[in-house]
Design a protein around this motif. Structure first.
Motif, PDB file in Angstrom:
ATOM      1  N   ALA A 109       9.962   0.521  -2.353  1.00 38.15           N
ATOM      2  CA  ALA A 109      11.206   1.093  -2.884  1.00 38.15           C
ATOM      3  C   ALA A 109      10.910   2.027  -4.054  1.00 38.15           C
ATOM      4  N   THR A 110       9.977   1.636  -4.897  1.00 37.41           N
ATOM      5  CA  THR A 110       9.590   2.483  -6.027  1.00 37.41           C
ATOM      6  C   THR A 110       9.037   3.811  -5.526  1.00 37.41           C
ATOM      7  N   LEU A 111       8.140   3.763  -4.543  1.00 40.32           N
ATOM      8  CA  LEU A 111       7.531   4.990  -4.029  1.00 40.32           C
ATOM      9  C   LEU A 111       8.558   5.913  -3.380  1.00 40.32           C
ATOM     10  N   MET A 112       9.544   5.343  -2.703  1.00 44.50           N
ATOM     11  CA  MET A 112      10.549   6.187  -2.037  1.00 44.50           C
ATOM     12  C   MET A 112      11.391   6.953  -3.044  1.00 44.50           C
ATOM     13  N   GLU A 113      11.585   6.385  -4.219  1.00 46.21           N
ATOM     14  CA  GLU A 113      12.413   7.033  -5.241  1.00 46.21           C
ATOM     15  C   GLU A 113      11.607   7.838  -6.253  1.00 46.21           C
ATOM     16  N   PHE A 114      10.357   7.472  -6.440  1.00 45.54           N
ATOM     17  CA  PHE A 114       9.528   8.033  -7.508  1.00 45.54           C
ATOM     18  C   PHE A 114       8.889   9.345  -7.071  1.00 45.54           C
ATOM     19  N   ARG A 115       9.233  10.441  -7.721  1.00 47.79           N
ATOM     20  CA  ARG A 115       8.660  11.743  -7.393  1.00 47.79           C
ATOM     21  C   ARG A 115       8.170  12.481  -8.633  1.00 47.79           C
ATOM     22  N   GLN A 116       8.056  11.775  -9.771  1.00 48.76           N
ATOM     23  CA  GLN A 116       7.590  12.409 -11.002  1.00 48.76           C
ATOM     24  C   GLN A 116       6.095  12.699 -10.954  1.00 48.76           C
ATOM     25  N   ALA A 117       5.364  11.949 -10.143  1.00 51.19           N
ATOM     26  CA  ALA A 117       3.920  12.132 -10.026  1.00 51.19           C
ATOM     27  C   ALA A 117       3.493  11.760  -8.609  1.00 51.19           C
ATOM     28  N   LYS A 118       2.405  12.339  -8.166  1.00 50.25           N
ATOM     29  CA  LYS A 118       1.819  11.962  -6.878  1.00 50.25           C
ATOM     30  C   LYS A 118       1.147  10.608  -7.050  1.00 50.25           C
ATOM     31  N   VAL A 119       1.375   9.689  -6.119  1.00 51.98           N
ATOM     32  CA  VAL A 119       0.722   8.382  -6.144  1.00 51.98           C
ATOM     33  C   VAL A 119      -0.243   8.314  -4.970  1.00 51.98           C
ATOM     34  N   ILE A 120      -1.492   7.984  -5.274  1.00 52.84           N
ATOM     35  CA  ILE A 120      -2.531   7.804  -4.265  1.00 52.84           C
ATOM     36  C   ILE A 120      -2.930   6.331  -4.293  1.00 52.84           C
ATOM     37  N   LEU A 121      -2.649   5.639  -3.202  1.00 50.51           N
ATOM     38  CA  LEU A 121      -2.944   4.211  -3.090  1.00 50.51           C
ATOM     39  C   LEU A 121      -4.251   4.031  -2.325  1.00 50.51           C
ATOM     40  N   VAL A 122      -5.136   3.196  -2.840  1.00 46.80           N
ATOM     41  CA  VAL A 122      -6.406   2.901  -2.186  1.00 46.80           C
ATOM     42  C   VAL A 122      -6.394   1.436  -1.785  1.00 46.80           C
ATOM     43  N   SER A 123      -6.853   1.142  -0.560  1.00 42.31           N
ATOM     44  CA  SER A 123      -6.875  -0.251  -0.117  1.00 42.31           C
ATOM     45  C   SER A 123      -7.969  -0.473   0.924  1.00 42.31           C
ATOM     46  N   ASN A 124      -8.461  -1.694   0.947  1.00 42.35           N
ATOM     47  CA  ASN A 124      -9.464  -2.085   1.938  1.00 42.35           C
ATOM     48  C   ASN A 124      -8.775  -2.451   3.244  1.00 42.35           C
ATOM     49  N   GLU A 125      -9.212  -1.830   4.329  1.00 42.71           N
ATOM     50  CA  GLU A 125      -8.718  -2.221   5.643  1.00 42.71           C
ATOM     51  C   GLU A 125      -9.499  -3.476   6.050  1.00 42.71           C
ATOM     52  N   VAL A 126      -8.808  -4.585   6.126  1.00 43.62           N
ATOM     53  CA  VAL A 126      -9.483  -5.861   6.406  1.00 43.62           C
ATOM     54  C   VAL A 126      -9.195  -6.374   7.809  1.00 43.62           C
ATOM     55  N   GLY A 127      -8.483  -5.617   8.606  1.00 47.42           N
ATOM     56  CA  GLY A 127      -8.101  -6.087   9.927  1.00 47.42           C
ATOM     57  C   GLY A 127      -9.008  -5.646  11.058  1.00 47.42           C
ATOM     58  N   LEU A 128     -10.149  -5.082  10.759  1.00 48.55           N
ATOM     59  CA  LEU A 128     -11.026  -4.577  11.806  1.00 48.55           C
ATOM     60  C   LEU A 128     -12.148  -5.545  12.187  1.00 48.55           C
ATOM     61  N   GLY A 129     -12.250  -6.648  11.463  1.00 51.79           N
ATOM     62  CA  GLY A 129     -13.347  -7.581  11.712  1.00 51.79           C
ATOM     63  C   GLY A 129     -12.899  -8.795  12.508  1.00 51.79           C
ATOM     64  N   ILE A 130     -13.659  -9.842  12.391  1.00 46.12           N
ATOM     65  CA  ILE A 130     -13.355 -11.077  13.107  1.00 46.12           C
ATOM     66  C   ILE A 130     -12.158 -11.785  12.461  1.00 46.12           C
ATOM     67  N   VAL A 131     -11.541 -12.677  13.205  1.00 41.23           N
ATOM     68  CA  VAL A 131     -10.442 -13.472  12.661  1.00 41.23           C
ATOM     69  C   VAL A 131     -11.046 -14.438  11.641  1.00 41.23           C
ATOM     70  N   PRO A 132     -10.528 -14.441  10.414  1.00 41.73           N
ATOM     71  CA  PRO A 132     -11.072 -15.345   9.394  1.00 41.73           C
ATOM     72  C   PRO A 132     -10.991 -16.814   9.825  1.00 41.73           C
ATOM     73  N   ASP A 133     -11.906 -17.617   9.289  1.00 39.33           N
ATOM     74  CA  ASP A 133     -12.002 -19.014   9.721  1.00 39.33           C
ATOM     75  C   ASP A 133     -11.156 -19.983   8.904  1.00 39.33           C
ATOM     76  N   ASN A 134     -10.396 -19.482   7.923  1.00 37.47           N
ATOM     77  CA  ASN A 134      -9.565 -20.398   7.138  1.00 37.47           C
ATOM     78  C   ASN A 134      -8.178 -19.796   6.922  1.00 37.47           C
ATOM     79  N   ALA A 135      -7.233 -20.673   6.645  1.00 32.89           N
ATOM     80  CA  ALA A 135      -5.823 -20.274   6.553  1.00 32.89           C
ATOM     81  C   ALA A 135      -5.577 -19.267   5.437  1.00 32.89           C
ATOM     82  N   MET A 136      -6.200 -19.462   4.277  1.00 32.61           N
ATOM     83  CA  MET A 136      -5.963 -18.543   3.165  1.00 32.61           C
ATOM     84  C   MET A 136      -6.437 -17.133   3.492  1.00 32.61           C
ATOM     85  N   ALA A 137      -7.614 -17.036   4.093  1.00 29.80           N
ATOM     86  CA  ALA A 137      -8.148 -15.721   4.449  1.00 29.80           C
ATOM     87  C   ALA A 137      -7.294 -15.061   5.530  1.00 29.80           C
TER      88      ALA A 137
END
Length: 178
Positions: A109-137
């Motif tokens: 919601a903030t990003l949709m309204e916020f246009r005072q500055a360009k926002v560049i979000l960086v994130s790790n894509e974690v969905g390309l590997g094996i299914v994690p072996d525990n519930a938290m992961a």
């Protein structure tokens, strides 16, 4: 129009370096909004190394939890905000027993309204590997994947970086930058 951007990639893929180049190319007053929570000496060393490599080109703002408010506050004095990284932010929220879905919704919601500055979000894509072996992961992977999908809908430009090479997934191809 200010175009927000999402940069995804694996660990050590070159996504942060690419995002830094985008930020430096996009504005004169870039801020680096760091989400890392330095809980041990290894993380403190890692953060110090990243800060040293950036030098004085960026103003560093640290905020491990309240990303939306930090973006609004930082945008008052900067024309580009590089957020690094969303997966650390999600981890921080989980560790603080915060509702990740609500926080991602607020960020969107903030990003949709916020246009005072360009926002560049960086994130790790974690969905390309094996299914994690525990519930938290598995929960973490699912929350990160949902966040990426939601933010990719909102951001005008989305890139995937592998081996230092950006692939344009949505929007404009980046201008040649070095």
């Amino acid at each position: 129009m200010t175009r927000h951007c999402l940069v995804l990639g694996g660990a050590r893929s070159g996504k942060t370096a690419f995002a830094e180049r985008l930020a430096l190319h996009a504005g004169a007053r870039p801020a680096y909004l760091a989400t890392a929570d330095m809980l041990d000496s290894e993380m403190r060393d890692r953060v110090a190394s990243h800060q040293a490599s950036r030098g004085a080109r960026f103003t560093t703002v640290e905020e491990p939890l309240d990303l939306s408010r930090a973006i609004l506050r930082t945008g008052a004095s900067h024309d580009v905000i590089l957020v690094d990284c969303l997966t650390l932010w999600i981890t921080n929220l989980l560790m603080a027993n915060e509702d990740v879905s609500t926080a991602v919704g607020e960020l969107g919601a903030t990003l949709m309204e916020f246009r005072q500055a360009k926002v560049i979000l960086v994130s790790n894509e974690v969905g390309l590997g094996i299914v994690p072996d525990n519930a938290m992961a598995r929960t973490f992977r699912d929350l990160a994947g949902s966040a990426h999908q939601r933010l990719a809908e909102i951001c005008e430009d989305v890139y995937f970086v592998a081996a230092g090479l950006p692939l344009t997934m949505k929007g404009e191809a980046p201008a040649p930058i070095s």
